[in-house]
Design a protein around this motif. Structure first.
Motif, PDB file in Angstrom:
ATOM      1  N   GLY A   1       0.784  -1.224   0.000  1.00 24.35           N
ATOM      2  CA  GLY A   1       0.000   0.000   0.000  1.00 24.35           C
ATOM      3  C   GLY A   1       0.818   1.278   0.000  1.00 24.35           C
ATOM      4  O   GLY A   1       0.267   2.363  -0.107  1.00 24.35           O
ATOM      5  N   VAL A   2       2.103   1.141   0.160  1.00 22.79           N
ATOM      6  CA  VAL A   2       2.940   2.347   0.151  1.00 22.79           C
ATOM      7  C   VAL A   2       2.906   2.958  -1.256  1.00 22.79           C
ATOM      8  O   VAL A   2       3.145   2.285  -2.242  1.00 22.79           O
ATOM      9  N   SER A   3       2.620   4.236  -1.316  1.00 22.31           N
ATOM     10  CA  SER A   3       2.402   4.843  -2.638  1.00 22.31           C
ATOM     11  C   SER A   3       3.707   4.948  -3.415  1.00 22.31           C
ATOM     12  O   SER A   3       4.793   5.066  -2.861  1.00 22.31           O
ATOM     13  N   SER A   4       3.543   4.912  -4.721  1.00 24.19           N
ATOM     14  CA  SER A   4       4.727   4.896  -5.598  1.00 24.19           C
ATOM     15  C   SER A   4       5.498   6.205  -5.525  1.00 24.19           C
ATOM     16  O   SER A   4       6.709   6.227  -5.709  1.00 24.19           O
ATOM     17  N   GLU A   5       4.794   7.295  -5.219  1.00 25.07           N
ATOM     18  CA  GLU A   5       5.518   8.570  -5.132  1.00 25.07           C
ATOM     19  C   GLU A   5       6.535   8.532  -4.009  1.00 25.07           C
ATOM     20  O   GLU A   5       7.656   8.989  -4.145  1.00 25.07           O
ATOM     21  N   VAL A   6       6.083   7.965  -2.893  1.00 27.80           N
ATOM     22  CA  VAL A   6       6.995   7.883  -1.747  1.00 27.80           C
ATOM     23  C   VAL A   6       8.194   7.008  -2.081  1.00 27.80           C
ATOM     24  O   VAL A   6       9.336   7.336  -1.759  1.00 27.80           O
ATOM     25  N   LEU A   7       7.905   5.890  -2.751  1.00 27.64           N
ATOM     26  CA  LEU A   7       9.002   4.998  -3.120  1.00 27.64           C
ATOM     27  C   LEU A   7       9.976   5.691  -4.070  1.00 27.64           C
ATOM     28  O   LEU A   7      11.200   5.575  -3.942  1.00 27.64           O
ATOM     29  N   ASP A   8       9.407   6.426  -5.034  1.00 26.12           N
ATOM     30  CA  ASP A   8      10.264   7.144  -5.970  1.00 26.12           C
ATOM     31  C   ASP A   8      11.150   8.124  -5.219  1.00 26.12           C
ATOM     32  O   ASP A   8      12.356   8.217  -5.475  1.00 26.12           O
ATOM     33  N   ALA A   9      10.542   8.811  -4.291  1.00 27.31           N
ATOM     34  CA  ALA A   9      11.311   9.785  -3.523  1.00 27.31           C
ATOM     35  C   ALA A   9      12.451   9.096  -2.781  1.00 27.31           C
ATOM     36  O   ALA A   9      13.598   9.590  -2.779  1.00 27.31           O
ATOM     37  N   ALA A  10      12.134   7.958  -2.195  1.00 31.68           N
ATOM     38  CA  ALA A  10      13.170   7.249  -1.433  1.00 31.68           C
ATOM     39  C   ALA A  10      14.311   6.811  -2.345  1.00 31.68           C
ATOM     40  O   ALA A  10      15.484   6.966  -2.021  1.00 31.68           O
ATOM     41  N   HIS A  11      13.928   6.261  -3.509  1.00 30.90           N
ATOM     42  CA  HIS A  11      14.972   5.847  -4.445  1.00 30.90           C
ATOM     43  C   HIS A  11      15.774   7.039  -4.915  1.00 30.90           C
ATOM     44  O   HIS A  11      16.992   6.965  -5.069  1.00 30.90           O
ATOM     45  N   GLY A  12      15.007   8.132  -5.127  1.00 27.65           N
ATOM     46  CA  GLY A  12      15.691   9.337  -5.574  1.00 27.65           C
ATOM     47  C   GLY A  12      16.730   9.816  -4.566  1.00 27.65           C
ATOM     48  O   GLY A  12      17.757  10.377  -4.932  1.00 27.65           O
ATOM     49  N   MET A  13      16.444   9.561  -3.297  1.00 26.03           N
ATOM     50  CA  MET A  13      17.396   9.980  -2.271  1.00 26.03           C
ATOM     51  C   MET A  13      18.597   9.050  -2.191  1.00 26.03           C
ATOM     52  O   MET A  13      19.485   9.258  -1.373  1.00 26.03           O
TER      53      MET A  13
END
Lengths: 265, 248, 335
Positions: free
Chosen positions: B137-149
């Motif tokens: 359920g974790v949204s993809s935007e959050v995941l993208d942000a994490a990867h981006g970091m």
């Protein structure tokens, strides 16, 4: 390992009368209990949902009900009802009632407010709004609650065997006479029975769903995954859905989550 | 004709002591609930049963969670794992509890291990489903942000996905706890432990009402307390929902 | 003649027992110098020996250091008491006993025994003879029942120790007014009722010492069986939910005078003394004091004693462990 296949089949074929009679009692007990719970729960839930009152109670009663330990309820009732079927039926009604009430409430309560307004605007009386608009739209969810209760009741009625109520629990509780073969055979029958009840009610739900809603329900459950009927992620609090539908939606989602099927007893 | 070896035929037999007379009328008449009997037998009968019940529950939910957690993390990466695990969990879920216990006895004997295997099996479906759903359920935007970091997958899991999945996981634990408390009563059919023991004992020796009501009420109380604890935990962990509740 | 054979066998066993007791006294570690050579051999205690059952008990702690014992008992009050009596008496003499109570009825607990989940449990000789061994004939005396049961168990690798004086057979009871109203004195009289209900534990449905015997020996073909857990029958009868119930002849409830127990003229319920059924290897590994203690406890269990203990547990709701403890204490088993 033969017990699990040959032994069980053997048992069924050599005890056909017993199995059928116990199966019959089991179904009657279950049907009685669900029917009573429906009569008590659906009108009340529908009415509360219609007038949009007592939401806290209606929603949380299924949380409460889900937490009730079945054997404990049977035991507490025993001093009052004595040994026998009355004890079992009352206990099953107590356990079946909450999901039916909550689902009925949420189902009616959640009917789109605009639709209700439009109906009112067209000159329908409140009663007509209820019967012609809210109920038809609510039926699928009401049936879902009945389905959950029915599957749970069928599974829990097994405990009747310990309290002199009859049913398939009689075989499971009587290792003496029927052995492990009997226990395994009765378990198979119960599993199949639970599955059939599940399917039957799913079919009923589909039948009472207004054609317009059918497509969207299927799409929704496919998107979120999970087999129909089993606790699927769709039943769980989902942050996205919460944000979209607002706080009421979140509370009802929790409530629906509480009406998930429980394990076989 | 009696036994081959008879103690003191004409001697008058063994001494039969007074077994604690002064039993109240309530007990003899099997009244609804004999408070005096309950208080007398609290530490000998009910307190141990309650403690054992809590132990049975904690062990089952603990082990069930450990297994489900690992499976869910694996399934989160390897999607194909989800259907078979769910199927297995559903299957175990449907087996009637009394039957499950009896079948396990013939495999692993009459002991806590047997009982715990069955109880753990019942928790698997709900805990696995919830943990996986929480992670998914974790949204993809959050995941993208994490990867981006620049976070590595392991870091993403522990620092981002799991914390966000926590409310859903707790919701699953709540259901699991309540389910196990209920099933652990049936476990007393096999091992003399838990709040089911006074109930089954009473069934086998006179249907003493006080035992039924006391054990039953304690069990319901335990379930409600457990449910309440996790419900509270859920609230604490979803501050955004709480904010909305406050604002409404 | 049967009685001479019996006497000879008794003396023989008694002699052997006395010999092994003497040997144990000499060789047991930490048992104290004189052991119990003064105690009369069990076989002779019927001849005016002291009535205190502590006769025949080894002194000291012969159980110390011996392997642990796993004992089971069945699913009703009298069995809970028996399990507690035997295990506490053993523990008082240094043995380590794990008691797994309330395992189930005969077939279940026998399975537990044969599959090694327990090593011993108290059983009724008639139940072994008819329901476990399925020996088709009906023995005509308690002795014959005991010997048949013992022979069968020994073939399977289990020893059967001495029987208790008391017997506890199944029975059929009705409410006194009901019995008077229908003129019921024996089980055969139930035929007068035509169709009637009989409530009892589930296994009675398929047992000769139950429905099968009622049908075959008494011709009660119209009996309708209603399964009830042991202990629930009296309440069901009180509430008129059934016409007749299965009872145990030593039940505490029978003392109330409310119930009429019907005479078993055809003896379908057999002779039912209690015997500890013990794995043979356990007898060897635990030493002779083990059997001695069990036999001494059994010898003390007269009908009055067991009925009093049943009443304490079933009616007065005393804990079986405490009741057993009180009895053992009063009779010198725990010193």
């Amino acid at each position: 390992m033969n017990d699990f296949t040959d032994g069980a089949w053997n048992f069924i074929t050599t005890h056909v009368n017993l199995v059928l009679s116990d199966l019959g009692t089991h179904l009657v007990l279950s049907a009685e209990s669900v029917a009573i719970a429906i009569v008590l729960g659906v009108p009340l839930g529908v009415w509360l949902g219609h007038i949009h009152r007592f939401s806290f109670l209606a929603i949380n009663i299924s949380n409460l009900g889900r937490a009730l330990p079945s054997l404990a309820i049977l035991a507490i009732l025993l001093p009052y009802t004595g040994v026998g079927q009355l004890d079992v039926v009352i206990a099953l009604v107590i356990l079946a009632f909450p999901p039916i009430l909550t689902n009925s409430y949420v189902a009616v309560e959640q009917v789109d407010a605009d639709t209700v307004d439009a109906a009112r605007g067209n000159g329908l009386t409140p009663l007509q709004v209820l019967t012609k608009v809210e109920l038809p739209l609510a039926l699928p969810l009401i049936f879902a609650g009945i389905r959950t209760s029915a599957v749970f009741v069928v599974a829990t009625a097994t405990l009747a065997g310990i309290f002199g109520g009859g049913g398939l629990g009689d075989i499971i509780n009587n290792r003496e006479s029927y052995g492990l073969n009997g226990i395994i055979a009765a378990s198979y029958i119960l599993i199949v029975l639970a599955f059939l009840v599940q399917i039957a009610f799913l079919g009923l739900e589909w039948l009472v769903t207004p054609p317009g809603l059918r497509v969207s329900r299927v799409k929704r459950s496919r998107r979120r995954g999970g087999a129909p009927g089993w606790p699927s992620p769709a039943d769980l609090p989902d942050e996205h859905a919460d944000r979209d539908r607002g706080e009421e939606g979140a509370a009802s989602e929790d409530a629906l989550a509480a009406t998930r099927p429980r394990p076989g007893l | 004709m009696t036994g081959l070896f008879l103690a003191g035929g004409g001697g008058g037999g063994p001494v039969i002591p007074n077994f604690g007379g002064g039993t109240s009328k309530c007990v003899i008449d099997n009244g609804r609930f004999c408070w005096d009997w309950f208080t007398q037998n609290w530490s000998g009968t009910f307190e141990p049963a309650l403690i054992q019940h809590i132990e049975l529950t904690v062990i089952a939910v603990g082990i069930g969670f450990a297994i489900s957690f690992l499976l869910a993390i694996a399934a989160h990466r390897a999607r194909w794992l989800a259907p078979p695990v769910t199927f297995l969990g559903s299957l175990l879920y449907t087996i009637p509890s009394l039957a499950f216990f009896e079948i396990m006895v013939s495999i692993t004997g009459i002991n806590w291990f047997t009982v715990e295997i069955a109880l753990v099996s019942y928790t698997l479906l709900i805990l696995f489903t919830n943990t996986l759903a929480g992670l998914s359920g974790v949204s993809s935007e959050v995941l993208d942000a994490a990867h981006g970091m620049g976070m590595k997958p392991a870091q993403v899991l522990w620092k981002v996905e799991l914390p966000l999945a926590l409310p859903t996981i707790i919701a699953g634990l709540r259901v699991a706890v309540v389910t196990v408390v209920s099933l652990a009563t049936v476990a007393a059919y096999i091992v003399p432990a838990g709040l089911g023991k006074p109930i089954f004992d009473a069934i086998g020796s006179g249907l003493f009402n006080t035992k039924f009501i006391a054990a039953g009420v304690l069990c319901v109380a335990l379930a409600l307390v457990g449910d309440g604890l996790f419900a509270g935990l859920q609230r604490v962990l979803t501050p955004w929902a709480a904010a909305r509740r406050g604002a409404a | 003649m049967k009685s001479t054979k019996l006497f000879a066998r008794t003396m023989g066993v008694g002699l052997a027992a006395a010999l092994s007791v003497a040997l144990a006294a000499c060789s047991s570690s930490g048992a104290g110098g004189t052991g119990n050579t003064g105690a009369p051999a069990p076989g002779t205690s019927g001849a005016g020996a002291p009535s205190q059952s502590a006769a025949g008990l080894p002194s000291g702690k012969p159980g110390a250091g011996k392997p642990a014992i796993v004992m089971g008992d069945k699913n009703f009050a009298e069995e809970y008491i028996l399990g507690e009596l035997y295990s506490q008496a053993l523990e008082a003499k240094g043995y380590k006993v794990t008691l797994k109570g309330n395992i189930g009825s005969s077939a279940t607990i026998d399975k537990a025994l044969t599959s090694g989940k327990i090593q011993m449990y108290p059983e009724y000789t008639g139940v072994i003879y008819t329901e476990l061994a399925h020996l088709g004939d009906r023995p005509k005396s308690a002795q014959a029942t005991y010997e048949g049961a013992k022979k069968w168990e020994e073939k399977r690798g289990f020893a059967v120790l001495n029987p208790t004086p008391f017997q506890d057979a199944d029975g059929i009871a009705t409410l006194k007014p009901f019995a008077q109203q229908h003129g019921l004195k024996t089980i055969g009289d139930l035929k007068k009722l035509g169709s009637f209900t009989y409530g009892g534990p589930p296994e009675n449905k398929t047992r000769y010492q139950g429905v099968i015997g009622m049908k075959q020996a008494y011709g009660l073909t119209k009996v309708q069986f209603k399964p009830l857990s042991i202990g629930a029958q009296y309440q069901a009868l009180d509430q008129h939910q059934v016409d007749t119930i299965a009872i145990f002849t030593t039940d505490g409830q029978l003392a109330s005078g409310k119930y009429a127990v019907l005479k078993d003229t055809k003896g379908i319920f057999g002779y039912q003394q209690v015997v500890p059924v013990v794995k043979k290897s356990l007898i060897k590994s635990e030493g002779p004091a083990f059997s001695q203690i069990l036999n001494a406890v059994s010898a003390s269990l007269t009908t009055d004693a067991i009925v009093a203990m049943n009443k304490a547990v079933q009616i007065d709701q005393q804990d079986p462990g405490k009741v057993a403890h009180a009895f053992l204490q009063a009779n010198g088993f725990l010193s």
